[in-house]
Design a protein around this motif. Sequence first.
Motif, short mmCIF file in Angstrom:
data_model
loop_
_atom_site.label_atom_id
_atom_site.label_comp_id
_atom_site.label_asym_id
_atom_site.label_seq_id
_atom_site.Cartn_x
_atom_site.Cartn_y
_atom_site.Cartn_z
N LEU A 98 153.50 -57.02 52.66
CA LEU A 98 154.40 -56.59 51.59
C LEU A 98 153.85 -56.92 50.21
O LEU A 98 154.17 -56.24 49.22
N ASP A 99 153.00 -57.96 50.12
CA ASP A 99 152.34 -58.23 48.84
C ASP A 99 151.41 -57.09 48.47
O ASP A 99 151.26 -56.74 47.28
N ILE A 100 150.78 -56.47 49.46
CA ILE A 100 149.91 -55.32 49.21
C ILE A 100 150.74 -54.14 48.73
O ILE A 100 150.36 -53.44 47.78
N VAL A 101 151.89 -53.92 49.36
CA VAL A 101 152.78 -52.83 48.93
C VAL A 101 153.23 -53.05 47.50
O VAL A 101 153.22 -52.11 46.68
N CYS A 102 153.62 -54.28 47.17
CA CYS A 102 154.08 -54.58 45.81
C CYS A 102 152.98 -54.32 44.79
O CYS A 102 153.21 -53.72 43.73
N GLU A 103 151.78 -54.77 45.10
CA GLU A 103 150.65 -54.57 44.17
C GLU A 103 150.35 -53.09 43.98
O GLU A 103 150.02 -52.65 42.88
N ALA A 104 150.49 -52.31 45.04
CA ALA A 104 150.10 -50.90 45.01
C ALA A 104 151.25 -49.97 44.65
O ALA A 104 151.05 -48.75 44.59
N SER A 155 151.03 -47.04 42.05
CA SER A 155 150.02 -46.08 42.50
C SER A 155 150.48 -45.34 43.74
O SER A 155 150.18 -44.15 43.93
N LEU A 156 151.23 -46.02 44.58
CA LEU A 156 151.77 -45.41 45.80
C LEU A 156 152.70 -44.25 45.43
O LEU A 156 152.59 -43.14 45.97
N LEU A 157 153.58 -44.49 44.49
CA LEU A 157 154.48 -43.43 44.04
C LEU A 157 153.69 -42.31 43.36
O LEU A 157 154.07 -41.14 43.44
N GLY A 158 152.59 -42.68 42.72
CA GLY A 158 151.75 -41.68 42.06
C GLY A 158 151.09 -40.72 43.02
O GLY A 158 150.63 -39.63 42.60
N LEU A 159 151.03 -41.08 44.30
CA LEU A 159 150.48 -40.16 45.30
C LEU A 159 151.43 -39.02 45.61
O LEU A 159 151.04 -38.03 46.23
N GLY A 160 152.70 -39.18 45.21
CA GLY A 160 153.68 -38.13 45.44
C GLY A 160 154.45 -38.33 46.72
O GLY A 160 154.33 -37.55 47.67
N LEU A 161 155.24 -39.40 46.77
CA LEU A 161 156.10 -39.64 47.93
C LEU A 161 157.33 -40.42 47.51
O LEU A 161 157.39 -40.98 46.41
N ALA A 162 158.32 -40.42 48.38
CA ALA A 162 159.49 -41.29 48.23
C ALA A 162 159.35 -42.41 49.25
O ALA A 162 158.74 -42.24 50.30
N ALA A 185 143.91 -54.86 51.52
CA ALA A 185 143.89 -54.81 50.06
C ALA A 185 144.51 -53.51 49.60
O ALA A 185 144.59 -52.53 50.35
N ALA A 186 144.96 -53.48 48.34
CA ALA A 186 145.68 -52.33 47.82
C ALA A 186 144.84 -51.06 47.84
O ALA A 186 145.34 -49.98 48.20
N GLY A 187 143.56 -51.15 47.46
CA GLY A 187 142.72 -49.96 47.39
C GLY A 187 142.60 -49.23 48.71
O GLY A 187 142.90 -48.03 48.80
N PRO A 188 142.13 -49.91 49.77
CA PRO A 188 142.03 -49.22 51.07
C PRO A 188 143.37 -48.73 51.61
O PRO A 188 143.43 -47.67 52.24
N PHE A 189 144.43 -49.49 51.36
CA PHE A 189 145.78 -49.06 51.77
C PHE A 189 146.14 -47.74 51.10
O PHE A 189 146.56 -46.78 51.76
N LEU A 190 145.92 -47.66 49.78
CA LEU A 190 146.24 -46.44 49.05
C LEU A 190 145.41 -45.25 49.53
O LEU A 190 145.91 -44.13 49.62
N GLU A 191 144.14 -45.50 49.85
CA GLU A 191 143.28 -44.42 50.33
C GLU A 191 143.82 -43.85 51.64
O GLU A 191 143.81 -42.63 51.85
#
Length: 338
Positions: A168-174, A177-184, A285-291
């Motif tokens: 969840l710390d990864i989710v919080c950090e990202a 950017s996560l929302l910027g990918l276009g999702l709810a 980490a946030a980067g690989p998660f977002l990818e």
Amino acid sequence: FAYLKFVYADDPFFARPRSLFTIHNLAYQGLFEKDVLGRIGLPESLFNMNDLEFFGKVNTLKAGILYATGVTTVSPRYSREIQTAEFGCGLDGLLRHRAGALNGILNGVDYRDWDPATDRLIPRNFGPADLAGKKECREELCRMFGLPEPADLPVAGMVTRLAGQKGLDIVCEALDSLLGLGLALVILGTGDQKIQDFLLAARKRHPVRIGIKIAFDERIAHTIYAGSDIFLIPSRYEPCGLAQMYAMKYGTVPVVRATGGLDDSVQEFDARAGSGNGFKFDEAAAGPFLEAVARSVRIFRRPAEWRKIVRNAMAADFSWERSAAAYLALYEKIAAAA
């Protein structure tokens, strides 16, 4: 296991029994002060580094690893991970020593409780041949969380303990950017107060894109599995994990960190081959998660490919019948050992 070896060793009744010890989560080891040995009837001589002593404490989990005939974990990959310093919680050397007795068997799911075709806790039942009910579940999910249903954006869901181990710390950090990918995003869970506060504040900043419920509610949980398009599991470690199995049965595509049972049960989607049932990333980490999430969002925007991965996920079999057969074979092997 220690009693069999040191207390009942001369009892003819216990001369032949074999034993199997299953590790669920190696981090929880059952540590006690030295005087517990005398109080529970075990020899105090066992308080040494080659037996039950562990950094000045008595380690009861260590006893199982040491003295059981066989040792299992709840997934094949976790059985390998715990033999490394990163995941071994101080017992990796002992586990490497007992590697020949160590087996990983993936947990199973009881599909009597987790099947969208019969689930009484979701708004409408559905199956792989007709996904119309999943759309209705998606609509109800958005109503539950006070979100407008995003017509052309995926809904990502989480049902989780709000803790660092669960990523969840990864989710919080990202999150931005996560929302910027276009999702709810909808999240159900309880846990660390700082994480709860962060997510509730984020909900206020993004009221039409984030839904948070600090609770555990079985009906809401089932509706998240049924109504989400994507399910996020960015765990730092996960001995097995059942959430990804539930999600797949409900046609909700998992995005997971490749660790433990998550790695064993989720196969990366290959659009050309039409194979795979989810998306994975390696580094916590946030980067690989977002990818990985970005890959899932791209496929979501290609309806034919998305239908393929949804049906692949729903076809995966994680029933207890498979796991039970593996345990039975191991029991027979241990029982036959000289």
